[in-house]
Write a protein that holds these residues in place. Structure first.
Motif, PDB file in Angstrom:
ATOM      1  N   GLY A  90       0.860  -1.183   0.000  1.00  0.00           N
ATOM      2  CA  GLY A  90       0.000   0.000   0.000  1.00  0.00           C
ATOM      3  C   GLY A  90       0.889   1.223   0.000  1.00  0.00           C
ATOM      4  O   GLY A  90       1.638   1.454   0.956  1.00  0.00           O
ATOM      5  N   ILE A  91       0.846   2.011  -1.076  1.00  0.00           N
ATOM      6  CA  ILE A  91       1.831   3.062  -1.306  1.00  0.00           C
ATOM      7  C   ILE A  91       1.150   4.428  -1.316  1.00  0.00           C
ATOM      8  O   ILE A  91       0.346   4.718  -2.212  1.00  0.00           O
ATOM      9  CB  ILE A  91       2.568   2.824  -2.637  1.00  0.00           C
ATOM     10  CG1 ILE A  91       3.258   1.448  -2.614  1.00  0.00           C
ATOM     11  CG2 ILE A  91       3.573   3.938  -2.910  1.00  0.00           C
ATOM     12  CD1 ILE A  91       3.945   1.083  -3.916  1.00  0.00           C
ATOM     13  N   PRO A  92       1.466   5.289  -0.348  1.00  0.00           N
ATOM     14  CA  PRO A  92       0.870   6.635  -0.330  1.00  0.00           C
ATOM     15  C   PRO A  92       1.424   7.476  -1.482  1.00  0.00           C
ATOM     16  O   PRO A  92       2.456   7.140  -2.066  1.00  0.00           O
ATOM     17  CB  PRO A  92       1.296   7.186   1.032  1.00  0.00           C
ATOM     18  CG  PRO A  92       2.560   6.449   1.355  1.00  0.00           C
ATOM     19  CD  PRO A  92       2.404   5.073   0.774  1.00  0.00           C
ATOM     20  N   PRO A  93       0.739   8.575  -1.814  1.00  0.00           N
ATOM     21  CA  PRO A  93       1.120   9.360  -2.999  1.00  0.00           C
ATOM     22  C   PRO A  93       2.573   9.800  -3.023  1.00  0.00           C
ATOM     23  O   PRO A  93       3.215   9.780  -4.079  1.00  0.00           O
ATOM     24  CB  PRO A  93       0.175  10.562  -2.941  1.00  0.00           C
ATOM     25  CG  PRO A  93      -1.015  10.087  -2.173  1.00  0.00           C
ATOM     26  CD  PRO A  93      -0.483   9.108  -1.172  1.00  0.00           C
ATOM     27  N   THR A 125      -3.354   6.888  -3.767  1.00  0.00           N
ATOM     28  CA  THR A 125      -2.730   5.803  -3.037  1.00  0.00           C
ATOM     29  C   THR A 125      -2.796   4.559  -3.917  1.00  0.00           C
ATOM     30  O   THR A 125      -3.842   4.244  -4.491  1.00  0.00           O
ATOM     31  CB  THR A 125      -3.453   5.541  -1.706  1.00  0.00           C
ATOM     32  OG1 THR A 125      -3.320   6.702  -0.879  1.00  0.00           O
ATOM     33  CG2 THR A 125      -2.865   4.339  -0.980  1.00  0.00           C
ATOM     34  N   LEU A 126      -1.669   3.866  -4.040  1.00  0.00           N
ATOM     35  CA  LEU A 126      -1.565   2.721  -4.944  1.00  0.00           C
ATOM     36  C   LEU A 126      -1.490   1.423  -4.150  1.00  0.00           C
ATOM     37  O   LEU A 126      -0.979   1.381  -3.029  1.00  0.00           O
ATOM     38  CB  LEU A 126      -0.320   2.850  -5.824  1.00  0.00           C
ATOM     39  CG  LEU A 126      -0.161   4.174  -6.577  1.00  0.00           C
ATOM     40  CD1 LEU A 126       1.131   4.167  -7.385  1.00  0.00           C
ATOM     41  CD2 LEU A 126      -1.361   4.430  -7.477  1.00  0.00           C
ATOM     42  N   VAL A 127      -1.985   0.360  -4.769  1.00  0.00           N
ATOM     43  CA  VAL A 127      -1.916  -0.975  -4.182  1.00  0.00           C
ATOM     44  C   VAL A 127      -1.318  -1.918  -5.225  1.00  0.00           C
ATOM     45  O   VAL A 127      -1.770  -1.943  -6.376  1.00  0.00           O
ATOM     46  CB  VAL A 127      -3.303  -1.484  -3.748  1.00  0.00           C
ATOM     47  CG1 VAL A 127      -3.173  -2.849  -3.083  1.00  0.00           C
ATOM     48  CG2 VAL A 127      -3.977  -0.487  -2.816  1.00  0.00           C
ATOM     49  N   PHE A 128      -0.288  -2.658  -4.823  1.00  0.00           N
ATOM     50  CA  PHE A 128       0.351  -3.622  -5.716  1.00  0.00           C
ATOM     51  C   PHE A 128       0.401  -4.992  -5.052  1.00  0.00           C
ATOM     52  O   PHE A 128       0.646  -5.103  -3.843  1.00  0.00           O
ATOM     53  CB  PHE A 128       1.785  -3.217  -6.043  1.00  0.00           C
ATOM     54  CG  PHE A 128       1.920  -2.069  -7.000  1.00  0.00           C
ATOM     55  CD1 PHE A 128       1.996  -2.292  -8.370  1.00  0.00           C
ATOM     56  CD2 PHE A 128       1.976  -0.772  -6.528  1.00  0.00           C
ATOM     57  CE1 PHE A 128       2.131  -1.240  -9.250  1.00  0.00           C
ATOM     58  CE2 PHE A 128       2.113   0.293  -7.402  1.00  0.00           C
ATOM     59  CZ  PHE A 128       2.191   0.056  -8.772  1.00  0.00           C
ATOM     60  N   VAL A 129       0.184  -6.026  -5.840  1.00  0.00           N
ATOM     61  CA  VAL A 129       0.522  -7.384  -5.450  1.00  0.00           C
ATOM     62  C   VAL A 129       1.730  -7.788  -6.283  1.00  0.00           C
ATOM     63  O   VAL A 129       1.706  -7.681  -7.520  1.00  0.00           O
ATOM     64  CB  VAL A 129      -0.644  -8.360  -5.691  1.00  0.00           C
ATOM     65  CG1 VAL A 129      -0.214  -9.789  -5.371  1.00  0.00           C
ATOM     66  CG2 VAL A 129      -1.842  -7.963  -4.838  1.00  0.00           C
ATOM     67  N   VAL A 130       2.808  -8.216  -5.613  1.00  0.00           N
ATOM     68  CA  VAL A 130       4.077  -8.477  -6.287  1.00  0.00           C
ATOM     69  C   VAL A 130       4.562  -9.879  -5.942  1.00  0.00           C
ATOM     70  O   VAL A 130       4.678 -10.227  -4.759  1.00  0.00           O
ATOM     71  CB  VAL A 130       5.149  -7.447  -5.878  1.00  0.00           C
ATOM     72  CG1 VAL A 130       6.445  -7.680  -6.653  1.00  0.00           C
ATOM     73  CG2 VAL A 130       4.649  -6.015  -6.089  1.00  0.00           C
TER      74      VAL A 130
END
Length: 311
Positions: free
Chosen positions: A134-137, A154-159
């Motif tokens: 979960g990545i804030p701006p 805000t971005l969400v990634f599954v890696v």
């Protein structure tokens, strides 16, 4: 100074034998850190489907290890290969993913190749792991946004972390004689600092040159490989440097099938990983009669390249 990073086809994320991840878990999973749940495709290697975020998005980086691998721990400076899916907190539709492309993404951790949330969130994880970020701006694309990503998102990634390779600071190997006075001379230092390149005042060669400066005993590069390079690049005619990874302090990761500078790719393929190579590229294998990023048309290019690793 011009940069050659644009000479590869790159996914939105850009501004690289995997241990098996845990195959446990059901078809859906919820995050321990309040991040959006995966509604399907929860296992390592599967394309996930993410729910829309609920409530207030995190103001700091959140990292949730969904399944922990048993491979090496990822360190700053490692070249890694991943699959990923990304979407905005307030959306249930991805803005980018590598699963559909069937082409993993390569990067060097901590080299500034990707958004800060990735560099910070992936360091310390194990190969074979699936993590959700979960990545804030301020650690993503900030107030300017990017493409379909709205400003201040805000971005969400599954890696999924597939591979990790330690990258040395410099090429090393046996120094090879540079006795052709009509070709540039390249320094043989192996301390990680930029080697000197002296371009002669003679006319450039009309054919591609690819010669060892330091020859290692590493594996030969194939045209399907992804390689991690340090390089210094010059225009033959005026002997001016137009690009250098040493100046930026960041190595460059090139998937060779996507590298569009023909002469650079040809000059690297077949050479041994860990070596330093002089590559002289005639115009017909460089940019031809087109000006490119301020490089004059019909320019012969000179590269001193350290082939540090392949992913």
């Amino acid at each position: 100074m011009r940069r050659l990073a644009g000479l590869i086809v790159v996914p939105l994320l850009l501004l690289s034998t995997a241990a098996c991840g845990s195959d446990g878990g059901s078809d859906s999973t919820s995050s321990k850190n309040g991040l959006p749940a995966i509604s399907s495709g929860a296992k390592f290697g599967q394309k996930p489907t993410l729910d829309k975020g609920e409530g207030t998005p995190p103001k700091e980086l959140k990292v949730d290890v969904l399944s922990k691998g048993d491979g090496a721990t990822v360190k700053k400076g490692d070249a890694i290969q991943v699959n990923y899916l990304g979407q905005s907190w307030d959306s249930d539709k991805p803005f980018d993913n590598s699963f559909d492309r069937k082409q993993p993404f390569d990067l060097t951790v901590g080299a500034g190749m990707v958004i800060k949330g990735w560099d910070q969130g992936l360091e310390g994880q194990k190969v074979g792991s699936r993590v959700e970020l979960g990545i804030p701006p301020e650690l993503g694309y900030g107030a300017q946004g990017q493409g379909d990503i709205k400003p201040n998102s805000t971005l969400v990634f599954v890696v999924d972390i597939l591979k990790a390779t330690q990258v040395p600071a410099s090429a090393k190997g046996t120094a090879v004689a540079q006795d052709n006075t009509d070709l540039p001379k390249v320094g043989t230092n192996d301390d990680g600092k930029e080697p000197t390149v002296t371009v002669p005042k003679s006319d450039p060669p009309k054919k591609l040159v690819s010669n060892y400066v330091l020859e290692s005993n590493g594996e030969a590069v194939k045209d399907s490989d992804t390689v991690v390079l340090n390089y210094a690049a010059y225009i033959w005619k005026d002997r001016k440097q137009f690009d250098s990874t040493y100046k930026t302090g960041r190595t460059q990761t090139f998937p060779l099938p996507q590298l569009t500078l023909k002469g650079l790719k040809t000059g690297i393929v077949g050479k041994k990983v860990g070596s330093r190579v002089l590559i002289v590229i005639p115009p017909d294998q460089a940019f031809g009669n087109q000006e490119q990023q301020g490089i004059p048309k019909n320019s012969t290019l000179v590269f001193a390249v350290d082939i540090l690793a392949k992913v």
